[in-house]
Scaffold this active site. Structure first.
Site, PDB file in Angstrom:
ATOM      1  N   THR A  85     -29.902 -55.120   3.220  1.00 46.97           N
ATOM      2  CA  THR A  85     -29.585 -53.717   3.516  1.00 46.97           C
ATOM      3  C   THR A  85     -29.497 -53.473   5.023  1.00 46.97           C
ATOM      4  O   THR A  85     -28.633 -52.726   5.502  1.00 46.97           O
ATOM      5  CB  THR A  85     -30.669 -52.804   2.907  1.00 46.97           C
ATOM      6  N   SER A 140     -29.530 -59.649  -1.129  1.00 47.39           N
ATOM      7  CA  SER A 140     -30.512 -60.632  -1.600  1.00 47.39           C
ATOM      8  C   SER A 140     -30.524 -60.769  -3.117  1.00 47.39           C
ATOM      9  O   SER A 140     -31.056 -61.735  -3.648  1.00 47.39           O
ATOM     10  CB  SER A 140     -31.909 -60.319  -1.061  1.00 47.39           C
ATOM     11  N   THR A 163     -34.408 -56.682   0.648  1.00 51.22           N
ATOM     12  CA  THR A 163     -35.772 -56.448   0.157  1.00 51.22           C
ATOM     13  C   THR A 163     -35.968 -56.861  -1.303  1.00 51.22           C
ATOM     14  O   THR A 163     -37.088 -57.130  -1.721  1.00 51.22           O
ATOM     15  CB  THR A 163     -36.149 -54.953   0.291  1.00 51.22           C
TER      16      THR A 163
END
Lengths: 170, 170, 170, 170
Positions: free
Chosen positions: A11, A53, A82
C-alpha cells in the site's frame, strides 16, 4: 552503520491512476519520503519488486530472503504490504540469522492524504538501528517479534498473537 | 509500557496566521499526528508550554525537568524547538536519571507541506521504547546522546559534536 | 444570488478504505472544500446521491433534472463523475431551461494528493455566477457548452466535440 | 483565447525557510498549480516581481500596468498579495482599458496546508475568460469590480466597499 532498505511494494507505494480510477504501482516513494524526513541515516535503497502483498508468492519471499543474506549491511528495513507481512516475517526468520530485519508498511498510500507511511518509515528506521538481531514488524508505532504478531484485519492494526507476551516487554 | 509525551512547542506546532502573515502557536498537533500514524503506543500527552525554543528560559527547562521527574513513566518523548534542543538535553541529563528521555522536533511545521514532523515523531517514539536510560536527541532519522549532538544551523540538520565518536556506534 | 450545489458523487468524493484497499463514498467533501477556498458565495448544498457516474442510470438523471427544476436558485453547480458528465449535461439540456447549470468533477479524489478538485470547484462556481442560462461542463479550467464537449478518455481531459467550434469562442 | 498570467508574488507564493523560520519567496508555484488543476487554458506566464504587496510601490504598479498594456492578450490574470490588491486594481483601472484584468491571491501560501490558492486560481481563470473588459478582484469564490472592493482585514476576506451595490448583481 549503513541500512539496507529493500522495497517490495505494498500500500505504501500505491498510486491512483486517474485514467481508469484504479490503484497501481509506478515507482517507490521511499526516496522522496526520506527527503521529507530529512533523513541522514546512511541507506542503500534496493527495489526488489512492486507487489501487492496478497499476490506475493514463496518465490518472491525467496528473493527477499536472498537479498537479506547477500546484503553487506547487518541492519535491514523492508517495505511490504500489510496483508502478508507476518508471513514474510516468519519466512525470513527461518532463513536470515544475525541480522536485524524490520518490516514495515502503510495502511494508506503515501501519496494520499493522511498516510501513516512517513510515521512508520521513521519508526522502522529507528528500530532497525537499535534492536538486536532478529526479524520484526514495525507498525502502529510499535515493534513486534516475528513469532508474536498478526494483522487484525477487522480493525486495521497489528497486535500480539499471544496474550500475556507483550512484544515490547523489557 | 506507557510513554509520557511532553509538549513544549517548537516549529513542530507552529501555524500560519492568515490575518497577519505571522507564525504562531494555537494548540499542539501531536494528538492528530499520532492518529495519522495509527499509533497504538500507550501514551500520555502533557502540554507543558508552547514556545519557540529560542525564547526558552532556564525556568522553562526547570519545568520540563520537573515533569520528567514527576512522570510515572520511565520512557519520555519531548517535542521541542530545534534551536536549543541540545541545551535542554544537557540540562535534563544533569537532573533526570534512570529514565529514557528522547527530544525531537521538526524543521518545518506539521501543518505546512513537506514537514519532517511525522517522520521524527515515529522515530522518537521508537527510540524511546528501546534505548536504555539516558537523554537523547532524535532527528534526521538518527539518535544522538545528549553530550554528542549539535544543530548545524547553516545546513539545517543535527550532527555529532565530536568527530570519531559516532552516536550510533555499536 | 444564491447558488444551488447539487452533489452526485464521482471521483471528487471518493475515499480510500484502508481495511480493504478499495475506493468508496462516505460523505461529500464539498463543504470542507468551500471552507478551504474561503468561499463566501452564498450556496445551498444538496446531496442527491453518491455514485460513480459509470453506474448512473436515467432514473438518477431524472432525479438530478428534477432537483434543478425545483431549485429556487437560477444558478446551479453539479458535482459529477467525469465518465458520463457529458451524458448528464445532454439530458439536462433537454429538460432544464432558463437556468445556468454547470457540471464539474475531478480526475483525482479530493482527499488524495494532487487533486484537481479545488481548482475545478473554484472555476465551476465562477462560471455559474457569470455565464448566461444554459448547461455547461467546467473542467480543465475551461467551460464547454453541453452540445460540444466530450471526455478524452485516453488523455484524461475534456475537449470540444467538434473542431472549428471552440466552446470558449467570444 | 490565450490568457496572460502575470505573477507579482504575494502570500500565494511564499515559502517557509527552514533555516531561519521566516517566510520568503523563491519562485512562483503558479505553473505547478496549473498542473494540479489539469488546466488546459492557453496561458502565458510572466513573472514581473516576487513581492509582499505591502512593500509594493507605485513604480511596481507602473510595471504591472505596462505589462498589461503591452500584452497581446486581452484577458489577464494577476497574482498579487491581498493587502494592497484593491490599490493595484484602482491603479490599473485608470490606465488599462478594453481588457479583462482579474487580480487574485491567497490568504495562505500554496505550499502550506489548507491554502485557498488553487480554488482562487481556478475561479480567477474562469472569470478572466467570461467577464467583459474591466478590472476585477477574484477572491472568496466571488468577483468584485475594482471600484467596489476592499479587504476586510479583521475578518480576512473581501467584500463590497458600498452596501447596496452587490458586485455580482445581475
Amino acid at each position: 552503520m549503513r541500512i539496507a532498505l529493500l522495497i517490495t511494494g505494498g500500500t505504501f507505494d500505491k498510486e491512483y491512476n486517474e485514467l481508469n480510477g484504479e490503484l497501481f504501482f509506478k515507482k517507490t516513494h521511499v526516496k522522496d519520503m526520506l527527503g521529507i524526513g530529512r533523513s541522514l541515516v546512511p541507506a542503500r535503497i534496493n527495489t526488489l519488486m512492486m507487489k501487492d502483498s496478497l499476490l506475493m508468492t514463496d518465490a518472491d519471499r525467496a528473493l527477499i530472503a536472498k537479498a537479506c543474506l547477500k546484503a553487506k549491511e547487518n541492519r535491514i528495513v523492508i517495505t511490504h504490504g500489510t496483508d502478508t507481512m507476518e508471513h514474510t516475517a516468519r519466512y525470513l526468520a527461518a532463513r536470515v540469522a544475525e541480522k536485524t530485519v524490520v518490516l514495515t508498511g502503510a495502511m494508506v498510500p503515501y501519496k494520499f492524504g493522511s498516510s501513516d507511511g512517513l510515521f512508520n518509515l521513521g519508526s522502522a528506521l529507528a528500530y532497525a538501528q537499535v534492536l538486536p538481531a532478529g526479524v520484526y514488524v514495525a507498525m502502529n508505532g510499535r515493534f513486534f517479534e516475528w513469532d508474536n504478531v498478526r494483522k487484525n484485519r477487522k480493525a486495521g492494526f497489528f497486535e500480539e498473537r499471544r496474550r500475556g507476551k507483550a512484544a515490547d516487554k523489557r
